[in-house]
Scaffold this motif. Structure first.
Motif, short mmCIF file in Angstrom:
data_model
loop_
_atom_site.label_atom_id
_atom_site.label_comp_id
_atom_site.label_asym_id
_atom_site.label_seq_id
_atom_site.Cartn_x
_atom_site.Cartn_y
_atom_site.Cartn_z
N VAL A 34 41.66 38.56 30.89
CA VAL A 34 40.91 38.94 32.08
C VAL A 34 40.72 37.67 32.91
CG1 VAL A 34 38.81 39.97 33.01
CG2 VAL A 34 39.71 40.76 30.80
N PHE A 35 40.99 37.78 34.21
CA PHE A 35 40.89 36.63 35.11
C PHE A 35 39.82 36.89 36.17
CE2 PHE A 35 45.23 37.11 33.58
CZ PHE A 35 45.45 35.87 33.02
N TYR A 36 38.96 35.91 36.37
CA TYR A 36 37.91 35.98 37.38
C TYR A 36 38.18 34.91 38.43
CZ TYR A 36 35.40 38.73 33.93
OH TYR A 36 35.04 39.70 33.03
N HIS A 37 38.16 35.31 39.69
CA HIS A 37 38.41 34.39 40.80
C HIS A 37 37.19 34.43 41.72
CE1 HIS A 37 42.61 34.04 39.62
NE2 HIS A 37 42.53 35.33 39.37
N GLY A 38 36.45 33.33 41.73
CA GLY A 38 35.28 33.24 42.60
C GLY A 38 35.69 33.07 44.04
N PRO A 39 34.79 33.38 44.95
CA PRO A 39 35.12 33.23 46.37
C PRO A 39 35.36 31.76 46.73
CG PRO A 39 32.79 33.65 46.08
CD PRO A 39 33.42 33.81 44.73
N VAL A 40 36.23 31.55 47.70
CA VAL A 40 36.50 30.20 48.18
C VAL A 40 35.34 29.77 49.08
CG1 VAL A 40 38.05 28.81 49.62
CG2 VAL A 40 38.99 30.51 48.03
N VAL A 41 34.84 28.57 48.83
CA VAL A 41 33.75 28.02 49.62
C VAL A 41 34.29 26.85 50.42
CG1 VAL A 41 31.49 26.91 49.55
CG2 VAL A 41 32.05 28.69 47.88
N ASP A 87 25.77 38.02 46.82
CA ASP A 87 27.02 37.96 47.59
C ASP A 87 28.15 37.34 46.76
OD1 ASP A 87 25.84 39.13 49.78
OD2 ASP A 87 25.69 37.27 50.94
N VAL A 88 27.83 36.28 46.04
CA VAL A 88 28.85 35.62 45.21
C VAL A 88 29.31 36.59 44.12
CG1 VAL A 88 29.30 33.76 43.56
CG2 VAL A 88 28.04 33.27 45.67
N GLU A 89 28.37 37.23 43.44
CA GLU A 89 28.73 38.15 42.37
C GLU A 89 29.64 39.27 42.89
OE1 GLU A 89 26.79 41.09 38.99
OE2 GLU A 89 25.46 40.16 40.47
N LYS A 90 29.32 39.82 44.05
CA LYS A 90 30.14 40.88 44.63
C LYS A 90 31.53 40.38 45.05
CE LYS A 90 26.35 43.67 46.47
NZ LYS A 90 25.68 44.11 47.70
N ALA A 91 31.62 39.11 45.43
CA ALA A 91 32.88 38.57 45.93
C ALA A 91 33.84 38.11 44.82
CB ALA A 91 32.60 37.40 46.88
N VAL A 92 33.35 38.01 43.58
CA VAL A 92 34.22 37.59 42.48
C VAL A 92 35.25 38.70 42.23
CG1 VAL A 92 34.35 37.04 40.02
CG2 VAL A 92 32.47 36.13 41.41
N GLN A 93 36.51 38.33 42.25
CA GLN A 93 37.60 39.29 42.00
C GLN A 93 38.00 39.23 40.52
OE1 GLN A 93 40.78 38.36 44.68
NE2 GLN A 93 39.52 38.74 46.48
N VAL A 94 38.21 40.41 39.95
CA VAL A 94 38.57 40.52 38.54
C VAL A 94 39.95 41.16 38.43
CG1 VAL A 94 37.89 41.45 36.30
CG2 VAL A 94 36.12 40.86 37.98
N SER A 95 40.81 40.56 37.63
CA SER A 95 42.12 41.17 37.37
C SER A 95 42.37 41.11 35.86
CB SER A 95 43.23 40.46 38.15
OG SER A 95 43.29 39.10 37.82
N ARG A 96 43.16 42.05 35.40
CA ARG A 96 43.46 42.15 33.96
C ARG A 96 44.97 42.19 33.76
NH1 ARG A 96 38.52 43.56 32.00
NH2 ARG A 96 37.16 44.69 33.40
N ASP A 97 45.39 41.56 32.68
CA ASP A 97 46.79 41.63 32.27
C ASP A 97 46.83 42.53 31.04
OD1 ASP A 97 49.29 41.26 31.07
OD2 ASP A 97 49.46 39.23 31.90
N ALA A 98 47.26 43.76 31.22
CA ALA A 98 47.25 44.75 30.14
C ALA A 98 48.15 44.33 28.98
CB ALA A 98 47.69 46.11 30.67
N SER A 99 49.22 43.60 29.25
CA SER A 99 50.14 43.21 28.18
C SER A 99 49.57 42.12 27.27
CB SER A 99 51.47 42.76 28.75
OG SER A 99 51.31 41.60 29.53
#
Length: 157
Positions: A23-30, A7-19
């Motif tokens: 790469v940014f990883y945001h874990g779920p808030v607990v 569940d934690v792995e699936k909830a981690v959000q990934v965003s990328r800054d192409a410029s």
């Protein structure tokens, strides 16, 4: 959710800054459980990671710290084993009516090696203020750490 690796792995959000190539990883808030008086000092925690284009990774734990009384100004965090970490304030707020309630958002940088070493036992941390003030403990569970690190490992391979 903090006790289920998948569940934690699936909830981690990934965003990328192409410029920049970051790469940014945001874990779920607990949300932490309330103390006996129904007032959780550390309300929420979440793990983040930033990876630059060279593959250098930095890990951060964000803590939402709420408390009553006087401003504590957390400047460090410590774990049960006595390891200390710098704590950086993101924002501070106060609401006063009959009593003052302080709300601090704090970031603690953790080393990747430290997270890997604690992925099977978890981490219990405390915020430390300049005058000896100590927060109630807050916990990053083994499943949370494992799920977060799994996500990063799968994305970067």
């Amino acid at each position: 959710m903090p006790n289920d690796t998948t569940d934690v792995e699936k909830a981690v959000q990934v965003s990328r800054d192409a410029s920049t190539g970051w790469v940014f990883y945001h874990g779920p808030v607990v949300t932490q459980e309330s103390e006996l008086d129904g007032f959780p000092e550390v309300k929420e925690i979440s793990l983040q990671a930033d990876i630059n284009r060279l593959g250098d990774t930095r890990y951060f734990l964000t803590v939402d710290h709420r408390y009553r009384g006087h401003w504590r100004g957390a400047i460090h965090a410590a774990d049960d084993d006595g390891h200390e970490f710098s704590a950086y304030s993101l924002r501070q707020g106060v609401e006063c009516e009959f009593n003052c309630e302080f709300q601090d958002a704090i970031v603690i940088e953790l080393e990747g090696r430290y997270l890997t070493e604690h992925k099977h036992k978890g981490i219990t941390l405390y915020l430390l203020g300049p005058n000896g003030s100590v927060s109630t403990p807050f916990i990053l569970t083994p499943a949370y750490i494992q799920g977060f690190l799994l996500k990063i490992g799968r994305q970067s391979s």
